[in-house]
Design a protein around this motif. Structure first.
Motif, PDB file in Angstrom:
ATOM      1  N   LEU A  87       0.835  -1.194   0.000  1.00 27.98           N
ATOM      2  CA  LEU A  87       0.000   0.000   0.000  1.00 27.98           C
ATOM      3  C   LEU A  87       0.878   1.256   0.000  1.00 27.98           C
ATOM      4  CD1 LEU A  87      -2.646  -1.133   2.633  1.00 27.98           C
ATOM      5  CD2 LEU A  87      -2.776  -1.308   0.143  1.00 27.98           C
ATOM      6  N   GLU A  88       0.220   2.376  -0.266  1.00 34.50           N
ATOM      7  CA  GLU A  88       0.967   3.643  -0.351  1.00 34.50           C
ATOM      8  C   GLU A  88       1.717   3.937   0.949  1.00 34.50           C
ATOM      9  OE1 GLU A  88      -1.678   6.776  -2.413  1.00 34.50           O
ATOM     10  OE2 GLU A  88      -3.000   5.076  -2.003  1.00 34.50           O
ATOM     11  N   GLU A  89       1.008   3.785   2.085  1.00 37.95           N
ATOM     12  CA  GLU A  89       1.660   4.092   3.361  1.00 37.95           C
ATOM     13  C   GLU A  89       2.805   3.125   3.666  1.00 37.95           C
ATOM     14  OE1 GLU A  89      -2.317   1.990   4.330  1.00 37.95           O
ATOM     15  OE2 GLU A  89      -1.569   3.536   2.945  1.00 37.95           O
ATOM     16  N   GLU A  90       2.711   1.882   3.180  1.00 34.93           N
ATOM     17  CA  GLU A  90       3.794   0.914   3.389  1.00 34.93           C
ATOM     18  C   GLU A  90       5.023   1.295   2.574  1.00 34.93           C
ATOM     19  OE1 GLU A  90       1.207  -3.110   4.413  1.00 34.93           O
ATOM     20  OE2 GLU A  90       1.610  -2.607   2.318  1.00 34.93           O
ATOM     21  N   PHE A  91       4.805   1.750   1.334  1.00 32.98           N
ATOM     22  CA  PHE A  91       5.931   2.238   0.537  1.00 32.98           C
ATOM     23  C   PHE A  91       6.542   3.484   1.186  1.00 32.98           C
ATOM     24  CE2 PHE A  91       4.471  -0.212  -3.278  1.00 32.98           C
ATOM     25  CZ  PHE A  91       5.697  -0.805  -3.561  1.00 32.98           C
ATOM     26  N   HIS A  92       5.686   4.314   1.781  1.00 31.95           N
ATOM     27  CA  HIS A  92       6.196   5.526   2.433  1.00 31.95           C
ATOM     28  C   HIS A  92       7.102   5.173   3.602  1.00 31.95           C
ATOM     29  CE1 HIS A  92       5.623   9.406   4.807  1.00 31.95           C
ATOM     30  NE2 HIS A  92       6.234   9.757   3.706  1.00 31.95           N
ATOM     31  N   ARG A  93       6.730   4.156   4.380  1.00 30.76           N
ATOM     32  CA  ARG A  93       7.579   3.723   5.497  1.00 30.76           C
ATOM     33  C   ARG A  93       8.918   3.200   5.000  1.00 30.76           C
ATOM     34  NH1 ARG A  93       4.038   0.748  10.235  1.00 30.76           N
ATOM     35  NH2 ARG A  93       2.774   2.543  10.815  1.00 30.76           N
ATOM     36  N   ILE A  94       8.877   2.413   3.937  1.00 29.40           N
ATOM     37  CA  ILE A  94      10.131   1.907   3.360  1.00 29.40           C
ATOM     38  C   ILE A  94      10.976   3.069   2.860  1.00 29.40           C
ATOM     39  CG2 ILE A  94      11.098   0.609   1.426  1.00 29.40           C
ATOM     40  CD1 ILE A  94       8.923  -1.425   1.765  1.00 29.40           C
ATOM     41  N   LEU A  95      10.329   4.066   2.226  1.00 30.69           N
ATOM     42  CA  LEU A  95      11.052   5.226   1.705  1.00 30.69           C
ATOM     43  C   LEU A  95      11.779   5.962   2.831  1.00 30.69           C
ATOM     44  CD1 LEU A  95      11.648   7.252  -0.601  1.00 30.69           C
ATOM     45  CD2 LEU A  95       9.498   8.376  -0.042  1.00 30.69           C
ATOM     46  N   LEU A  96      11.080   6.248   3.934  1.00 30.92           N
ATOM     47  CA  LEU A  96      11.699   6.959   5.058  1.00 30.92           C
ATOM     48  C   LEU A  96      12.804   6.130   5.703  1.00 30.92           C
ATOM     49  CD1 LEU A  96       8.550   8.545   6.772  1.00 30.92           C
ATOM     50  CD2 LEU A  96      10.189   9.654   5.253  1.00 30.92           C
ATOM     51  N   SER A  97      12.587   4.818   5.808  1.00 35.25           N
ATOM     52  CA  SER A  97      13.617   3.941   6.394  1.00 35.25           C
ATOM     53  C   SER A  97      14.868   3.903   5.527  1.00 35.25           C
ATOM     54  CB  SER A  97      13.056   2.531   6.574  1.00 35.25           C
ATOM     55  OG  SER A  97      11.996   2.525   7.507  1.00 35.25           O
ATOM     56  N   LEU A  98      14.676   3.857   4.199  1.00 32.09           N
ATOM     57  CA  LEU A  98      15.828   3.858   3.296  1.00 32.09           C
ATOM     58  C   LEU A  98      16.607   5.159   3.413  1.00 32.09           C
ATOM     59  CD1 LEU A  98      14.351   2.241   0.052  1.00 32.09           C
ATOM     60  CD2 LEU A  98      15.996   1.241   1.616  1.00 32.09           C
ATOM     61  N   ARG A  99      15.894   6.276   3.506  1.00 34.46           N
ATOM     62  CA  ARG A  99      16.594   7.554   3.659  1.00 34.46           C
ATOM     63  C   ARG A  99      17.417   7.569   4.946  1.00 34.46           C
ATOM     64  NH1 ARG A  99      11.625  11.661   1.960  1.00 34.46           N
ATOM     65  NH2 ARG A  99      11.810  11.400  -0.318  1.00 34.46           N
ATOM     66  N   THR A 100      16.857   7.006   6.010  1.00 34.12           N
ATOM     67  CA  THR A 100      17.597   6.933   7.275  1.00 34.12           C
ATOM     68  C   THR A 100      18.835   6.057   7.133  1.00 34.12           C
ATOM     69  OG1 THR A 100      15.575   7.252   8.566  1.00 34.12           O
ATOM     70  CG2 THR A 100      17.444   6.271   9.710  1.00 34.12           C
TER      71      THR A 100
END
Length: 792
Positions: A88-101
């Motif tokens: 889902l969109e929010e799941e991709f968003h969590r992965i995106l923020l984690s990758l940036r970290t």
């Protein structure tokens, strides 16, 4: 390794783990903390300790680690593994923020290559896979929603929906205005029913408006109608939204498919974040308890210097109790077992638990509150008998439970076993409990175990004094003030001070007299001897402390004298160099002047008038040279009259320099003076006391300087983003100036963050003599991100 299992709770190790859990940012990090267990491999313990130490140093001395987002993405990655699934969109968003970290953290350590070698081991050479990041950023925006331009079709559908909604709204507004004009509408504006925009129409007029009735009011007087003119347009919007949703699912499915080959790498990223969270929590806890990394020994030994029980230390900090008395203790191949005796509530059990808890923390890779020069070895087993383990279910009495443990200890202990026993031998008749305890102690000693055992039994004290490998130790007790000192002293057993404590509590004298008659004469002599020994040890200890303090003072004075001597020698050499250079220049100028005079006389052919002028010029230059020579006048310092007293607040003149200063403190034969914003120390006989007009003038000048200092003084300090040393240095300068001009308070803005800077600032304020108290700013104006310090 630990027997019995409840020893973990009784030693306080479980509570330590709970305190570390609180520091974690993620659930995965908390799960790692829950799995902490003492290790027996030397290299593993060394690595864990060094990682915690490096992270602690990073928190204190370096820029903050960019760990903004710790999301539980493991379940999301598991979901992405399944063929045909989509995130889902929010799941991709969590992965995106984690990758940036993750990428920010990797870059952080790459910029500090080899500065934190043990923390770098956590990365296992993980690459920065920017393709994953770019793919997600093309589809998901920073709010966690799919971008309208994620695909051309999605953009076209979105535009069609917007256009159809605008058309439907326009037609609906026209129908609504016409109905209002005809007086058909009820009170209110357009409203939504069943997800459709409707007009509120009075029930008696509902047949006058063509459309679909979606709902009625509770009274039945109002009908909510979707007009026929917009019905088809709304259906079109609904169809377009279904189409848009299908396109979003297609895009998300495609993006998940692109992500699937990188699932193993994503698991590695998740593992890295979890480990960093785990080590960060250990480092933050180490800061709370002033934890250090001791030296690691290959031998089964314990050498603790200035060690503290971490839970007691935290409790004393939070509640403002007296400081915890540090523990110094050594267990090695010579003195393998410490038999600790002494009064009740004197700290015997705390001493034993401190050793056991710090050993468990050390072998679990946690920094411990002690001096870094401490040394600890690795034990394969930790056996503990603490407290009462009686059980009705198992039909075990208190003493039976103790004996069951003693059986296990004597069967399975060895030279790599740490044994901790509290109140050894108690729970049964002392006549039989004492000999059994002595026999068990003898067997354990033959097995070369290491440990700390507390007891009140005299036969065990005698056995320890006559047995190699066992050393008596006692907790010191002030038998005059009748209070424990909580200081461990090795070498002699301690008295239980039973009669002294009973007398201090107020037990009747006749009871004490009867009790003294009932104990044996030999036992009474032994106890009296132990009390005398304790008193002598206390006197020796106090004398030793006084001597050490005096030695430190002498060394400090010697160092100060050496520095002053070096300074004077350097000044002397510099003055000599300057004088030589000046003399050379004077001789050079004089020679040049004489040569020019002689040449002038020759060129004028010894003309009298011209010769007279040249000689006058030579004499004039000589006179000028004499004027330049400084008059060396060193006035003898006028010693202060013996009967003339100087008090704090008096104004004096320093004889050697002529400077005027105010006395702010008296120290034997020295005066501490204030010269404006500066402080200096001068001998009492090197100053003259000012009186009358001179004192008034000095006071007036001081007030004018003080008023100028107050005018340009700012009581607010902002140290956000600064390193700890720089922040403390800046605060110290402003605090010193505030004290000098008498300012009542300071506002220190340090921010919140992890609370590291706040902790060091407040520790410093506690030690600053002129700070009476400090407190947080109001929660609405910054809370604990701002500290107010009040100056007395």
């Amino acid at each position: 390794m630990i027997y019995p299992q409840n020893a973990v709770e009784k030693l306080g190790f479980a509570e330590i783990k709970e305190l570390i859990k609180v520091k974690c940012l993620s659930e995965a990090g908390k799960e790692m903390v829950a799995k902490i267990q003492p290790q027996t491999k030397l290299d593993l313990i060394d690595r864990y300790l060094r990682q915690a130490k490096e992270f602690r140093d990073l928190l204190v001395h370096d820029s903050p680690l960019p760990v903004d987002h710790f999301y539980p993405i493991k379940s999301i990655i598991e979901k992405a593994k399944v063929e045909g699934s989509f995130l889902l969109e929010e799941e991709f968003h969590r992965i995106l923020l984690s990758l940036r970290t993750v990428y920010a953290v990797i870059r952080y350590f790459n910029e500090r290559e080899q500065q934190y070698p043990n923390l770098e081991l956590l990365f296992e050479h993980l690459p920065i896979e920017k393709n994953i990041l770019r793919s997600i950023e093309q589809i998901i925006d920073d709010r966690g929603k799919i971008k309208e331009n994620a695909s051309r079709l999605l953009m076209e559908i979105t535009q069609q929906i917007s256009k159809a909604e605008q058309e439907a709204r326009k037609r609906l507004d026209t129908v609504f205005k016409q109905a209002q004009k005809n007086g058909w509408t009820a009170d209110g504006n357009l409203t939504i029913r069943d997800g459709r925009l409707c007009i509120p129409i009075l029930a008696e007029n509902k047949r006058k408006v063509k459309g679909l009735i979606h709902d009625e009011s509770a009274t039945g007087q109002t009908a909510y109608i979707e007009p026929e003119e917009v019905f088809h347009l709304n259906n079109k919007v609904r169809d377009l939204e279904f189409e848009r949703r299908r396109e979003i699912v297609r895009i998300l499915t495609q993006l998940t498919t692109e992500l699937r080959p990188h699932v193993p790498l994503l698991f590695s990223y998740h593992s890295l974040l979890t480990k960093l969270d785990f080590v960060r929590a250990k480092a933050l806890f180490a800061l709370d308890i002033d934890g250090e990394m001791p030296e690691i020994s290959k031998e089964a030994e314990v050498n603790l210097l200035q060690a503290k029980h971490p839970l007691l230390y935290l409790s004393s900090k939070q509640e403002g109790h007296h400081a915890v008395v540090p523990l110094n203790l050594k267990i090695d191949n010579t003195d393998r077992i410490l038999l600790v005796s002494g009064p009740n509530a004197g700290g015997k059990s705390v001493c034993m638990k401190t050793v056991g808890l710090l050993q468990l923390m050390f072998q679990s890779g946690l920094l411990i509150p002690c001096e870094p020069e401490s040394k600890l070895g690795v034990f394969k087993q930790v056996f503990a008998d603490i407290g009462d383990d009686q059980s009705i279910d198992s039909d075990l009495s208190t003493y039976s439970a103790h004996l069951s443990k003693m059986k296990y200890f004597t069967q399975f202990s060895n030279g790599r076993t740490m044994v901790l026993i509290d109140e050894f031998g108690t729970g049964t008749d002392p006549l039989f409990g004492g000999p059994i305890a002595e026999a068990v102690l003898e067997v354990l000693n033959k097995k070369q175990i290491r440990g700390v055992i507390t007891t009140h039994y005299s036969n065990l004290k005698v056995f320890a004094s006559n047995t190699e490998g066992i050393e008596n130790a006692s907790m010191l007790f002030d038998n005059q003030a009748m209070k424990p000192l909580y200081i461990l002293q090795v070498g002699k057993p301690g008295s239980s001070y039973a009669f002294e404590i009973a007398q201090n509590i107020g037990l009747p004298k006749e009871v004490l007299h009867l009790a003294k008659q009932k104990i044996g004469v030999q036992q009474k002599k032994v106890d009296t001897l132990l009390v005398d020994l304790e008193r002598e040890k206390k006197e020796v200890y106090d004398t030793k402390v006084a001597i050490n303090l005096r030695e430190k003072e002498i060394l400090a004075k010697q160092s100060e004298l050496n520095e002053l001597q070096s300074f004077l020698e350097e000044n002397k050499r510099q003055l000599m160099r300057d004088a030589k250079e000046e003399a050379k220049q004077i001789i050079k100028d004089a020679n040049k002047l004489v040569e020019n005079t002689i040449a002038g006389i020759k060129s004028s052919q010894a003309d009298k008038e011209e010769t007279r002028k040249l000689r006058a010029g030579l004499q004039q230059a000589t006179d000028k040279l004499k004027e330049k020579q400084p008059k060396v006048h060193r006035p003898e310092p006028q010693p202060q009259a013996e009967n003339e007293s100087i008090e704090v607040g008096d104004w004096v003149r320093i004889v050697e320099t002529g400077n005027e200063a105010q006395v702010i403190e008296l120290a034997k034969n020295n005066l501490i003076l204030a010269l404006g914003d500066l402080r200096t120390v001068v001998k009492r006989n090197k100053v003259e006391k000012l009186r009358g007009k001179e004192k008034a003038k000095a006071t007036k000048r001081s007030r004018s300087v003080s008023s100028e200092s107050v005018a340009d003084f700012s009581p607010e300090i902002d140290v956000r983003g600064m390193r700890t040393e720089d922040a403390l240095q800046k605060i110290e300068q402003v605090l010193d100036r505030a004290v000098m001009i008498g300012y009542p308070s300071l506002k220190i803005v340090h921010g919140k963050g992890d609370g590291i800077l706040r902790k060091f600032i407040r520790d410093y304020l506690r030690k600053y003599n002129h700070v009476s108290r400090f407190e947080d700013e109001h929660a609405d104006r910054g809370g604990d991100g701002i500290t107010y310090a009040y100056i007395d």
